[in-house]
Motif scaffolding. Structure first.
Motif, PDB file in Angstrom:
ATOM      1  N   ASP A  15       0.951  -1.314   0.050  1.00 27.04           N
ATOM      2  CA  ASP A  15      -0.027  -0.081  -0.072  1.00 27.04           C
ATOM      3  C   ASP A  15       0.855   1.243  -0.038  1.00 27.04           C
ATOM      4  N   ALA A  16       0.491   2.181  -0.844  1.00 22.11           N
ATOM      5  CA  ALA A  16       1.197   3.368  -0.828  1.00 22.11           C
ATOM      6  C   ALA A  16       1.107   4.112   0.351  1.00 22.11           C
ATOM      7  N   LYS A  17       1.978   4.669   1.068  1.00 21.35           N
ATOM      8  CA  LYS A  17       1.542   5.359   2.183  1.00 21.35           C
ATOM      9  C   LYS A  17       2.853   6.531   2.244  1.00 21.35           C
ATOM     10  N   VAL A  18       2.406   7.720   2.886  1.00 23.18           N
ATOM     11  CA  VAL A  18       3.292   8.840   3.230  1.00 23.18           C
ATOM     12  C   VAL A  18       3.353   9.009   4.900  1.00 23.18           C
ATOM     13  N   THR A  19       4.481   9.140   5.209  1.00 25.40           N
ATOM     14  CA  THR A  19       4.697   9.304   6.664  1.00 25.40           C
ATOM     15  C   THR A  19       5.266  10.625   6.742  1.00 25.40           C
ATOM     16  N   GLY A  95       2.817  14.420  15.805  1.00 23.50           N
ATOM     17  CA  GLY A  95       3.696  13.242  15.921  1.00 23.50           C
ATOM     18  C   GLY A  95       3.713  12.348  14.805  1.00 23.50           C
ATOM     19  N   LYS A  96       4.398  11.290  14.778  1.00 24.80           N
ATOM     20  CA  LYS A  96       4.899  10.648  13.708  1.00 24.80           C
ATOM     21  C   LYS A  96       3.548   9.899  13.066  1.00 24.80           C
ATOM     22  N   MET A  97       3.131  10.348  11.987  1.00 26.85           N
ATOM     23  CA  MET A  97       1.705   9.783  11.442  1.00 26.85           C
ATOM     24  C   MET A  97       2.107   9.139  10.086  1.00 26.85           C
ATOM     25  N   ARG A  98       1.222   8.167   9.751  1.00 27.52           N
ATOM     26  CA  ARG A  98       1.342   7.445   8.597  1.00 27.52           C
ATOM     27  C   ARG A  98      -0.090   7.700   7.828  1.00 27.52           C
ATOM     28  N   TYR A  99      -0.032   7.973   6.347  1.00 24.12           N
ATOM     29  CA  TYR A  99      -1.071   8.493   5.736  1.00 24.12           C
ATOM     30  C   TYR A  99      -1.318   7.643   4.528  1.00 24.12           C
TER      31      TYR A  99
END
Length: 128
Positions: A15-19, A95-99
């Motif tokens: 899955d394509a994710k942006v962090t 905080g550190k989040m993945r989208y």
């Protein structure tokens, strides 16, 4: 019946994710690099939709465009720092989040909504 053996794509996230890290490093996993053709671009322009609290990343090859940031790429991933932009414009990620992001191939934009991500834990974090 025709059987097909299912094998995992080597070295590729599914899955394509942006962090977005807590220090505002925006990184793209290998699925993003492949699916969004990041190898074809050298820079990113960061935009913020104030009404929807969305980040819209404009992919470009124009290093001279005002606000363009260098996209650092490796064989599998890509990243850039948006710390100065986020801090100077009062944008908080929490905080550190993945989208999960949306890619528009016509405009070469990647869009994600702040606050709608999943907390991303550091790989080597010790259990509390």
């Amino acid at each position: 019946m025709v059987l097909r053996k299912l094998v995992k794509a080597e070295g590729r996230s599914v899955d394509a994710k942006v962090t977005v890290s807590d220090k505002f490093l925006i990184s793209f996993n290998s699925a993003c690099v492949q699916d969004y053709n990041l190898a074809n671009f050298s820079h990113v322009i960061v935009n913020h939709d104030d009404e929807n609290d969305q980040i819209v990343l404009q992919l470009t090859n124009d290093a001279n465009d005002e606000g363009s940031l260098k996209l650092n790429k490796s064989a599998k991933n890509a990243a850039f720092s948006a710390a100065s932009l986020f801090k100077s414009n009062g944008i908080n990620n929490g905080g550190k989040m993945r989208y999960t992001a949306e890619y528009n191939s016509k405009d070469n934009t990647i869009t994600f909504t702040l606050g709608k991500g999943v907390e991303s834990k550091t790989r080597n974090a010790k259990a509390k």
